[in-house]
Design a protein around this motif. Sequence first.
Motif, PDB file in Angstrom:
ATOM      1  N   ASP A 197       0.737  -1.262   0.040  1.00  0.00           N
ATOM      2  CA  ASP A 197      -0.029  -0.192   0.098  1.00  0.00           C
ATOM      3  C   ASP A 197       0.933   1.053  -0.040  1.00  0.00           C
ATOM      4  O   ASP A 197       1.394   1.710   1.205  1.00  0.00           O
ATOM      5  CB  ASP A 197      -0.840  -0.004   1.282  1.00  0.00           C
ATOM      6  N   HIS A 198       1.109   1.805  -1.016  1.00  0.00           N
ATOM      7  CA  HIS A 198       1.684   3.173  -1.436  1.00  0.00           C
ATOM      8  C   HIS A 198       1.049   4.391  -0.848  1.00  0.00           C
ATOM      9  O   HIS A 198       1.729   5.415  -0.674  1.00  0.00           O
ATOM     10  CB  HIS A 198       2.305   3.332  -2.722  1.00  0.00           C
ATOM     11  N   SER A 199       0.090   4.409  -0.425  1.00  0.00           N
ATOM     12  CA  SER A 199      -1.053   5.484  -0.110  1.00  0.00           C
ATOM     13  C   SER A 199      -0.340   6.167   1.198  1.00  0.00           C
ATOM     14  O   SER A 199      -0.546   7.497   1.074  1.00  0.00           O
ATOM     15  CB  SER A 199      -2.382   5.369   0.105  1.00  0.00           C
ATOM     16  N   ALA A 200       0.206   5.302   2.202  1.00  0.00           N
ATOM     17  CA  ALA A 200       0.682   6.184   3.314  1.00  0.00           C
ATOM     18  C   ALA A 200       2.313   6.706   3.134  1.00  0.00           C
ATOM     19  O   ALA A 200       2.839   7.156   4.137  1.00  0.00           O
ATOM     20  CB  ALA A 200       0.720   5.276   4.439  1.00  0.00           C
ATOM     21  N   HIS A 201       2.959   6.279   2.015  1.00  0.00           N
ATOM     22  CA  HIS A 201       4.293   6.611   1.766  1.00  0.00           C
ATOM     23  C   HIS A 201       4.270   8.028   1.614  1.00  0.00           C
ATOM     24  O   HIS A 201       3.529   8.601   0.788  1.00  0.00           O
ATOM     25  CB  HIS A 201       4.977   5.784   0.472  1.00  0.00           C
ATOM     26  N   VAL A 202       5.495   8.662   1.875  1.00  0.00           N
ATOM     27  CA  VAL A 202       5.679  10.158   1.709  1.00  0.00           C
ATOM     28  C   VAL A 202       6.450  10.342   0.304  1.00  0.00           C
ATOM     29  O   VAL A 202       7.499   9.627   0.139  1.00  0.00           O
ATOM     30  CB  VAL A 202       6.750  10.505   2.942  1.00  0.00           C
ATOM     31  N   ARG A 203       5.752  11.195  -0.409  1.00  0.00           N
ATOM     32  CA  ARG A 203       6.489  11.366  -1.816  1.00  0.00           C
ATOM     33  C   ARG A 203       7.703  12.298  -1.683  1.00  0.00           C
ATOM     34  O   ARG A 203       7.563  13.255  -0.918  1.00  0.00           O
ATOM     35  CB  ARG A 203       5.056  12.208  -2.464  1.00  0.00           C
ATOM     36  N   LEU A 204       8.512  12.079  -2.414  1.00  0.00           N
ATOM     37  CA  LEU A 204       9.724  12.807  -2.506  1.00  0.00           C
ATOM     38  C   LEU A 204       9.532  14.149  -3.274  1.00  0.00           C
ATOM     39  O   LEU A 204       8.812  14.340  -4.097  1.00  0.00           O
ATOM     40  CB  LEU A 204      11.040  12.141  -3.335  1.00  0.00           C
ATOM     41  N   ASP A 209       6.621   8.045  -9.593  1.00  0.00           N
ATOM     42  CA  ASP A 209       6.072   8.551  -8.445  1.00  0.00           C
ATOM     43  C   ASP A 209       6.851   8.235  -7.368  1.00  0.00           C
ATOM     44  O   ASP A 209       6.552   6.942  -6.921  1.00  0.00           O
ATOM     45  CB  ASP A 209       4.678   8.197  -8.285  1.00  0.00           C
ATOM     46  N   PHE A 210       7.821   8.845  -7.158  1.00  0.00           N
ATOM     47  CA  PHE A 210       8.914   8.330  -6.046  1.00  0.00           C
ATOM     48  C   PHE A 210       8.521   8.858  -4.617  1.00  0.00           C
ATOM     49  O   PHE A 210       7.945   9.675  -4.358  1.00  0.00           O
ATOM     50  CB  PHE A 210      10.275   9.368  -6.311  1.00  0.00           C
ATOM     51  N   MET A 211       8.826   7.916  -3.817  1.00  0.00           N
ATOM     52  CA  MET A 211       8.458   7.914  -2.228  1.00  0.00           C
ATOM     53  C   MET A 211       9.221   7.213  -1.292  1.00  0.00           C
ATOM     54  O   MET A 211      10.090   6.362  -1.925  1.00  0.00           O
ATOM     55  CB  MET A 211       6.916   7.355  -2.344  1.00  0.00           C
ATOM     56  N   ARG A 212       9.300   7.457  -0.154  1.00  0.00           N
ATOM     57  CA  ARG A 212       9.834   6.709   1.010  1.00  0.00           C
ATOM     58  C   ARG A 212       8.789   5.758   1.669  1.00  0.00           C
ATOM     59  O   ARG A 212       7.693   6.320   2.111  1.00  0.00           O
ATOM     60  CB  ARG A 212      10.433   7.460   1.967  1.00  0.00           C
ATOM     61  N   VAL A 256      13.641   4.353  -0.611  1.00  0.00           N
ATOM     62  CA  VAL A 256      13.125   4.998  -1.641  1.00  0.00           C
ATOM     63  C   VAL A 256      12.812   3.902  -2.629  1.00  0.00           C
ATOM     64  O   VAL A 256      13.435   3.256  -2.963  1.00  0.00           O
ATOM     65  CB  VAL A 256      13.941   6.096  -2.400  1.00  0.00           C
ATOM     66  N   HIS A 257      11.456   4.279  -3.447  1.00  0.00           N
ATOM     67  CA  HIS A 257      11.082   3.409  -4.432  1.00  0.00           C
ATOM     68  C   HIS A 257      10.086   4.226  -5.301  1.00  0.00           C
ATOM     69  O   HIS A 257       9.937   5.423  -4.957  1.00  0.00           O
ATOM     70  CB  HIS A 257      10.341   2.319  -3.816  1.00  0.00           C
ATOM     71  N   ALA A 258       9.817   3.728  -6.402  1.00  0.00           N
ATOM     72  CA  ALA A 258       8.764   4.494  -7.241  1.00  0.00           C
ATOM     73  C   ALA A 258       7.564   3.605  -7.677  1.00  0.00           C
ATOM     74  O   ALA A 258       7.926   2.299  -7.879  1.00  0.00           O
ATOM     75  CB  ALA A 258       9.399   5.271  -8.289  1.00  0.00           C
ATOM     76  N   VAL A 259       6.751   4.251  -8.274  1.00  0.00           N
ATOM     77  CA  VAL A 259       5.480   3.498  -8.899  1.00  0.00           C
ATOM     78  C   VAL A 259       5.475   4.065 -10.227  1.00  0.00           C
ATOM     79  O   VAL A 259       5.504   5.352 -10.308  1.00  0.00           O
ATOM     80  CB  VAL A 259       4.388   3.737  -7.961  1.00  0.00           C
TER      81      VAL A 259
END
Length: 99
Positions: free
Chosen positions: A2-9, A70-73, A79-82
């Motif tokens: 679930d990427h929705s809670a990850h912080v976008r860079l 869409d990079f995020m932590r 760090v990863h991206a979608v």
Amino acid sequence: MDHSAHVRLTANELTPDVLEDATIYGPDDEKIGSVSHTHGTGAGTQVVIDVGGFLGVGAKPVSVPASQLDFMRDEDGDVHAVTSWTKDELKRMPEHHDA
């Protein structure tokens, strides 16, 4: 995942040190590659993704605009991206060659 809670860079965080080795996930949350390196800075950054292969052997490098990822932590700070691209779509892109 679930990427929705990850912080976008932010655009300022799109630096080689931060993005290198980041895992790239496709539309079905499938791991489709990882960041090899980048070219440029900020909004104009190009990201070179190694697609396919096994343990780094046989991977095809392709270059895409960072704005298309869409990079995020995650919770651990990794760090990863979608992206909406699939592994097959990336494999069909022209191979990237550093000049």
